[in-house]
Design an enzyme around this catalytic site. Sequence first.
Site, PDB file in Angstrom:
ATOM      1  CG  HIS A   8      -1.991  -1.054   1.173  1.00  8.27           C
ATOM      2  ND1 HIS A   8      -1.464  -2.463   1.603  1.00  8.27           N
ATOM      3  CD2 HIS A   8      -3.296  -1.199   1.108  1.00  8.27           C
ATOM      4  CE1 HIS A   8      -2.396  -3.266   1.381  1.00  8.27           C
ATOM      5  NE2 HIS A   8      -3.624  -2.618   1.115  1.00  8.27           N
ATOM      6  CD  GLU A  25     -19.899  -5.230  25.506  1.00  8.40           C
ATOM      7  OE1 GLU A  25     -20.668  -5.339  26.461  1.00  8.40           O
ATOM      8  OE2 GLU A  25     -20.034  -4.437  24.496  1.00  8.40           O
TER       9      GLU A  25
END
Length: 615
Positions: free
Chosen positions: A28, A356
Amino acid sequence: MNTGELADLGQQLRVDSVRAAAAAGSGHPTSSMSAADLMAVLLAHHLRYDFDRPEHPGNDRLVLSKGHASPLLYAAYKAAGAIDDEELFTFRELGSRLEGHPTPQRLPWVETATGSLGQGLPVGVGIALSGKRLDHTGYRVWVLTGDSELAEGSVWEAAEHAAHEHLDNLTAIVDVNRLGQRGPTRHGHDLDAYARRFQAFGWHTVEVDGHDVDAVDRAFAEARSTAGQPTAIIARTLKGKGVHSVEDREGLHGKPLPEAEDAVAELGGERTLRVEVHEPPAVRALHSMSTAPVGLPTWATGEEIATRDAYGHALAALGSARGDVVALDGEVGDSTRAEYFAKEHPDRYFECYIAEQQMIAAAVGIATRGRVPYASTFAAFLTRAYDFIRMASVSGARINLVGSHAGVSIGQDGPSQMGLEDLAMMRAVHGSTVLHPCDANQTARLVAAMAGLDGIGYLRTLRGKTPVIYGPEEEFPVGGSKVLRASGRDRLTLVAAGATVPEALTAADTLAADGIDVRVIDLYSVKPVDRHTLHRAAEATDCLLTVEDHHPEGGLGDAVAEAFADGRPVPRLARLAVRTMPGSASPEEQLHAAGIDAEAIAAAAKLLVEEAIVP
């Protein structure tokens, strides 16, 4: 470095990103090129880091949340003298330390594995929490994130938590290059859209031209001087900056530049600038965290105690013995019983509220600083953070997770609260340990054992009370099991764990009264499983019946079946599990409706014994 030298360093980072991707034939580079000036200024002027001593307690912590931009990170390592040009050209090769997305398993300067977007900032929050509340050495946490990943909800869990905790040692550097993988991002180059969102969560923000190195330098200085708030530097950049054929153009994400040599020439050619990164301050080493013998709580056989209660008491005792143990919870500490730890060790307790993903990420971040975190919530709610658990394994993180309120045995709350997938989920994690105790003394012992585990540990606890069947001196090695009934006349083996162990024992008594002797195994270690004991039971009885308060896929039954996947003769295997969608009912009614109570176990055993003797 002066302005010209900083700009030149940015070009060097671009060139080396292009060269690395070209050598690999993948990568990338355009995503690396957009953030090159940001990295150049950070590396040369603001990062305090000793690359020879990555464990130095005063080192700043750099998290590359946009992990696909790894060529930029590796180019920065080269500029700092941590790697050389030869190693840079091993990018993405078999056996190279320079993976497509960086991991701490390979490189000592990488804090956490990234690449699953939206994880770097939450983990950075965990590292910053450790810096503020545990380490007290003054290091800063810098997180380089992309604009695409700001669509992830986990980023905003992190943003809110960081502001709530006043983490002024945390800076998010947002590379707003406008382009994602398939096209424009949601907000494009609208810096104010991002700034408003961070400000709404309580962050200080600085909007800047990400290619103006002097402006970037001032922004970093402002972040360092801001007190009481985390800072987000929101930088307008161009993907593929500096190469006309790819700059700010769609369709080039994740691809090497088509004419790499021409691109390098357009960027001014190769350079060999070396950056003397600022040394970290001379701070005290991480204090020696006290350890002492663990005085675990004990219970008398015959008592009825919920394993979640035993977990809370054991964790508090472990915290008294070990100064490296910390606890995190998702705003259900009164149910998980993590509140017992909070009351005795408030300085090492982290309330993560109902977030969470952030809770798991914070545990990973805190673990990078040498602590042993225990993170707890309802077993059902851990599913929400599964990608963070998966990536924690990629990082090689040592964290312990505790899921309470597992199975239909929780009773009337219904299926939304019942962990019925957690064993399968946690068994699938690479290198994990999965434990499911049935009584209080067993739970306490396993809580203590988890502190010494590598990788991801998982303990499943129960809401309701279960009888204490083991004495306080009983040992429970990880990877073991307990044979609770056995004779030379056993006609089959019952294999249970957790809530189904007392049911299996009751069923065994019922069967014995009918003249049918059965073996009973408490398979408290679901992973690794006790193959030896299972093999011996199979040889003795030739039939194993597993009973679990879990869906049939991936849980106890599959763990037992896999114990016979080594080519040896496979015994007759049958399983009882939760095969329907539960509703609301009492725990006893739930177990009966699911077909996993003592009555159902006895009936199934009789059927199996009858089938076994049919000619």
